[in-house]
Design an enzyme around this catalytic site. Structure first.
Site, PDB file in Angstrom:
ATOM      1  N   ASP A  59       1.080  -1.164   0.341  1.00  0.00           N
ATOM      2  CA  ASP A  59      -0.212  -0.107   0.069  1.00  0.00           C
ATOM      3  C   ASP A  59       1.052   1.349   0.023  1.00  0.00           C
ATOM      4  OD1 ASP A  59      -2.688   1.382   0.739  1.00  0.00           O
ATOM      5  OD2 ASP A  59      -1.376   2.006   2.678  1.00  0.00           O
ATOM      6  N   ASP A  61      -0.396   4.426   1.092  1.00  0.00           N
ATOM      7  CA  ASP A  61      -0.577   6.376   1.762  1.00  0.00           C
ATOM      8  C   ASP A  61      -0.192   5.698   3.314  1.00  0.00           C
ATOM      9  OD1 ASP A  61      -1.060   7.418  -0.473  1.00  0.00           O
ATOM     10  OD2 ASP A  61      -3.042   7.182  -0.146  1.00  0.00           O
ATOM     11  N   THR A 166      -2.539   0.906  -5.036  1.00  0.00           N
ATOM     12  CA  THR A 166      -3.816   2.644  -4.284  1.00  0.00           C
ATOM     13  C   THR A 166      -4.671   2.668  -4.756  1.00  0.00           C
ATOM     14  OG1 THR A 166      -2.174   4.680  -3.723  1.00  0.00           O
ATOM     15  CG2 THR A 166      -1.725   3.389  -5.382  1.00  0.00           C
ATOM     16  N   ALA A 167      -5.358   3.601  -4.443  1.00  0.00           N
ATOM     17  CA  ALA A 167      -6.636   4.444  -4.816  1.00  0.00           C
ATOM     18  C   ALA A 167      -5.796   4.980  -5.129  1.00  0.00           C
ATOM     19  CB  ALA A 167      -7.004   4.811  -3.787  1.00  0.00           C
ATOM     20  N   LYS A 211      -8.628  -3.786  -3.868  1.00  0.00           N
ATOM     21  CA  LYS A 211      -7.520  -3.779  -3.923  1.00  0.00           C
ATOM     22  C   LYS A 211      -7.203  -5.698  -3.910  1.00  0.00           C
ATOM     23  CE  LYS A 211      -5.465   0.184  -1.894  1.00  0.00           C
ATOM     24  NZ  LYS A 211      -4.688   1.011  -0.612  1.00  0.00           N
ATOM     25  N   ASN A 237      -8.753  -1.334   5.694  1.00  0.00           N
ATOM     26  CA  ASN A 237      -9.456  -0.886   4.922  1.00  0.00           C
ATOM     27  C   ASN A 237      -8.816  -2.166   4.003  1.00  0.00           C
ATOM     28  OD1 ASN A 237     -11.576   0.446   5.092  1.00  0.00           O
ATOM     29  ND2 ASN A 237     -10.057   2.510   4.566  1.00  0.00           N
TER      30      ASN A 237
END
Length: 306
Positions: A59, A61, A166-167, A211, A237
């Site tokens: 991930d 962030d 990542t988003a 994800k 999440n």
């Protein structure tokens, strides 16, 4: 003791004491060996050198980078006048909703995504990629966690592929991955036609279960064995993604992930200082809409510094 009869009384006494001391010592040694905890078994070397069916998924962030990539990206877009003043109020209230409500209301999520996508609509993909390189140098390069960077490098040194998940927009994620020397990145895909953004997404933001689906699809395409792979995240999440692999790590975890990791006996690493990490920017739930909220926050910071 009859065998000692030929000895003088003094010699018999000394010898008896020696025998007693020896027997007592032997018994103490046997008792100690029974009570001593088993020797610690060295932790297996991980990642395994040369295991080409393993990979690592990170991930971004607050796992690889302090704060949110979208927040920093928003700062860069505002600096380059992608926003107009009249947009700020709408962006600010959307950001406030996500921060205060703490839930992913579908209506607000859609409105926030539409606002963010309207910013890049009509711009060329190549333009955003170039801007992404500049923004990385301006705001992101100094915010990479050294500890997490070392974990990623360990996988690379073992001959394994390392992917960001990542988003954030895939174009920005790919810039970061390339600058860190990683294999590549999975990110949110915005639709483009003829190299120009349409203002729509391809599917949904790469968040939560999405994800996990992306990692599963990539693993199948790359011929990876997920039970030999590792995943790293700070957020609850990402539990679906972490649960996919054989080696899940909670990095700088939020409270829910920390609790879950302890229950599941997952490994934890925390590179933050102080009682609680200060998270810059926005919650991951904001998805692509975080660009707008991050920009509003950046403007407020800029005004306070004047």
């Amino acid at each position: 003791m009859a065998a000692l009869g030929w000895l003088t009384p003094r010699r018999r006494s000394a010898t008896a004491r020696s025998v007693l001391a020896g027997e007592a010592s032997a018994e103490a040694a046997r008792k100690s060996s029974r009570e001593a905890p088993p020797a610690a078994v060295p932790e297996p070397v991980f990642p395994v050198l040369g295991d080409d069916r393993a990979a690592a998924f990170f991930d971004l962030d607050n796992t690889v980078m302090q704060g949110a990539a979208l927040f920093h990206f928003g700062r860069g877009l505002y600096k380059r006048k992608f926003f107009e003043t009249r947009d700020l109020a709408r962006f600010a209230w959307q950001q406030a909703w996500f921060r205060l409500a703490g839930v992913e209301d579908p209506e607000h999520m859609q409105e926030a995504r539409d606002s963010a996508l309207s910013i890049v609509k009509g711009h060329r993909v190549a333009e955003l990629e170039t801007i992404g390189e500049e923004i990385y140098d301006e705001y992101m390069a100094d915010r990479i966690w050294p500890g997490t960077r070392a974990l990623a490098q360990a996988h690379l040194d073992a001959g394994q592929k390392v992917w960001l998940v990542t988003a954030a927009p895939v174009e920005i994620a790919q810039v970061i991955a390339r600058r860190l020397g990683l294999t590549g990145a999975l990110g949110t895909v915005a639709e483009s036609v003829g190299g120009v953004y349409t203002g729509k997404l391809v599917g949904e933001p790469l968040h939560g279960p999405a994800k996990a689906e992306a990692v599963r699809a990539l693993a199948a395409a790359e011929g990876l064995d997920l039970s030999r792979c590792a995943a790293y995240s700070d957020s609850h999440n990402d539990i679906p993604m972490l649960s996919l692999v054989g080696h899940p790590y909670a990095i700088n975890p939020d409270a829910k992930l920390r609790k879950h990791a302890r229950e599941q006996d997952w490994r934890l690493r925390d590179y933050r200082t102080g009682r609680k990490a200060a998270k810059v920017g926005i919650p991951a739930a904001a998805g692509v809409g975080a660009v707008a909220g991050g920009t509003a926050a950046a403007i407020a910071l800029s005004r306070r510094r004047r």
